[in-house]
Design a protein around this motif. Structure first.
Motif, PDB file in Angstrom:
ATOM      1  N   VAL A  93      -3.529  -3.230  -8.229  1.00 31.73           N
ATOM      2  CA  VAL A  93      -2.946  -1.440  -7.960  1.00 31.73           C
ATOM      3  C   VAL A  93      -3.081  -0.895  -8.151  1.00 31.73           C
ATOM      4  N   PHE A  94      -4.034  -0.602  -9.451  1.00 28.61           N
ATOM      5  CA  PHE A  94      -5.095   0.672  -9.919  1.00 28.61           C
ATOM      6  C   PHE A  94      -6.031   0.642  -8.919  1.00 28.61           C
ATOM      7  N   VAL A  95      -6.706  -0.509  -8.865  1.00 29.83           N
ATOM      8  CA  VAL A  95      -8.226  -0.540  -7.908  1.00 29.83           C
ATOM      9  C   VAL A  95      -8.109  -0.556  -6.786  1.00 29.83           C
ATOM     10  N   PHE A 103       3.275 -10.636 -17.923  1.00 32.91           N
ATOM     11  CA  PHE A 103       1.836 -11.108 -17.165  1.00 32.91           C
ATOM     12  C   PHE A 103       1.513 -10.662 -16.141  1.00 32.91           C
ATOM     13  N   LYS A 104       3.067 -10.816 -15.744  1.00 28.85           N
ATOM     14  CA  LYS A 104       2.464 -10.677 -13.922  1.00 28.85           C
ATOM     15  C   LYS A 104       2.531  -9.190 -13.856  1.00 28.85           C
ATOM     16  N   LYS A 105       3.555  -8.044 -14.419  1.00 26.66           N
ATOM     17  CA  LYS A 105       3.729  -6.995 -14.347  1.00 26.66           C
ATOM     18  C   LYS A 105       1.786  -6.198 -14.834  1.00 26.66           C
ATOM     19  N   LEU A 106       1.125  -7.119 -15.445  1.00 28.52           N
ATOM     20  CA  LEU A 106      -0.565  -6.820 -15.775  1.00 28.52           C
ATOM     21  C   LEU A 106      -1.507  -6.772 -14.863  1.00 28.52           C
ATOM     22  N   VAL A 138       0.368  -1.105   0.147  1.00 33.93           N
ATOM     23  CA  VAL A 138       0.173  -0.505  -0.675  1.00 33.93           C
ATOM     24  C   VAL A 138       1.170   0.827   0.602  1.00 33.93           C
ATOM     25  N   PHE A 139       2.112   1.164   0.287  1.00 30.90           N
ATOM     26  CA  PHE A 139       2.588   2.554   0.303  1.00 30.90           C
ATOM     27  C   PHE A 139       4.106   2.517  -0.469  1.00 30.90           C
ATOM     28  N   ASP A 140       4.389   3.122  -1.493  1.00 29.36           N
ATOM     29  CA  ASP A 140       5.283   4.049  -1.960  1.00 29.36           C
ATOM     30  C   ASP A 140       6.617   3.180  -1.439  1.00 29.36           C
ATOM     31  N   GLU A 141       8.124   2.993  -2.585  1.00 34.89           N
ATOM     32  CA  GLU A 141       8.456   1.756  -2.066  1.00 34.89           C
ATOM     33  C   GLU A 141       9.439   2.613  -1.023  1.00 34.89           C
ATOM     34  N   ASP A 142       9.615   4.146  -0.942  1.00 35.63           N
ATOM     35  CA  ASP A 142      10.573   4.747   0.230  1.00 35.63           C
ATOM     36  C   ASP A 142       9.720   4.629   2.027  1.00 35.63           C
ATOM     37  N   MET A 143       8.337   4.298   1.853  1.00 39.41           N
ATOM     38  CA  MET A 143       7.779   4.186   2.670  1.00 39.41           C
ATOM     39  C   MET A 143       7.700   3.000   3.295  1.00 39.41           C
ATOM     40  N   ASN A 161      -6.974   5.071  -2.225  1.00 42.83           N
ATOM     41  CA  ASN A 161      -5.415   6.172  -2.547  1.00 42.83           C
ATOM     42  C   ASN A 161      -4.332   5.500  -2.276  1.00 42.83           C
ATOM     43  N   ASN A 162      -4.429   4.104  -2.351  1.00 52.19           N
ATOM     44  CA  ASN A 162      -2.767   3.627  -2.254  1.00 52.19           C
ATOM     45  C   ASN A 162      -2.008   3.948  -2.637  1.00 52.19           C
TER      46      ASN A 162
END
Length: 217
Positions: A166-168, A157-160, A117-122, A174-175
């Motif tokens: 993550v889009f949902v 496939f795995k990325k899509l 749920v976090f950006d990479e730094d967080m 607001n993740n």
């Protein structure tokens, strides 16, 4: 505290099962068995969600604490506990995990589908905090989407598949919107020894993994 999961929380389990064919549930409980947990072990679940993995740990005799910032998710967890295991007593904390000040208290710390749920730094800061909550030889468990490997079709496939999910959660909760994290790399960089990985397939491709790391006493 704003409840980001107010709207998506009530259908979280349904979406999870629809999207993964229950592989997410299997991934969450993969490292919870008599070989990894002993009766009386103190176990913390960060971002517990509906928490059937926490219930599983308690059924094995662990002393379980769950933490979630979402009142909705804690309420759904309470519903699951009442319906499935009303005899169990599980401590619940409604808080930001970063405000949980219980360093060195836990035999196992579990972050299932939470760090994403976090950006990479967080994410790295949260993971470091979770590690600090564990005892000197604590086990740290991370279950999540696995880092893309294989041929170009498999990786694509795995990325899509990841970006659809993550889009949902970016749209409705607001993740953070980000790439798939390589959790074993981050865990090792933070001083953990990665002892085990279990993979879970979708369309015969590894899409989820549960990673067991341990602090070096």
């Amino acid at each position: 505290m704003r409840d980001k999961y107010k709207y998506i929380g009530p259908v979280y389990d349904f979406l999870s099962n629809l999207y993964s064919g229950k592989n997410i549930h299997h991934c969450k409980t993969a490292m919870l068995d008599v070989e990894t947990l002993q009766k009386g072990d103190r176990v913390l679940f960060a971002g517990v969600g509906h928490g059937r993995d926490a219930i599983r740990a308690a059924e094995l005799g662990a002393d379980v604490t769950v933490v979630d910032l979402s009142e909705t998710m804690l309420r759904k967890f309470g519903d699951a506990l009442r319906d499935e295991a009303p005899h169990l007593s599980i401590r619940r904390i409604h808080s930001d995990i970063m405000k949980v000040d219980e360093a060195g208290e836990y035999d196992m710390v579990v972050a299932n589908f939470f760090l994403n749920v976090f950006d990479e730094d967080m994410m790295v800061k949260v993971l470091e905090h979770l590690i600090n909550l564990g005892k000197s030889d604590a086990k740290i468990v991370v279950g999540d989407f696995c880092y893309p490997t294989g041929n170009i079709f498999s990786r694509t496939f795995k990325k899509l598949y990841w970006y659809m999910a993550v889009f949902v959660f970016w749209l409705f909760a607001n993740n953070a919107f980000h790439k798939i994290y390589n959790y074993p790399e981050h865990m090792q960089r933070l001083g953990l020894q990665v002892n085990e990985k279990k993979h879970f397939k979708l369309l015969n491709m590894d899409c989820y993994w549960s990673i067991l790391g341990q602090k070096k006493a």
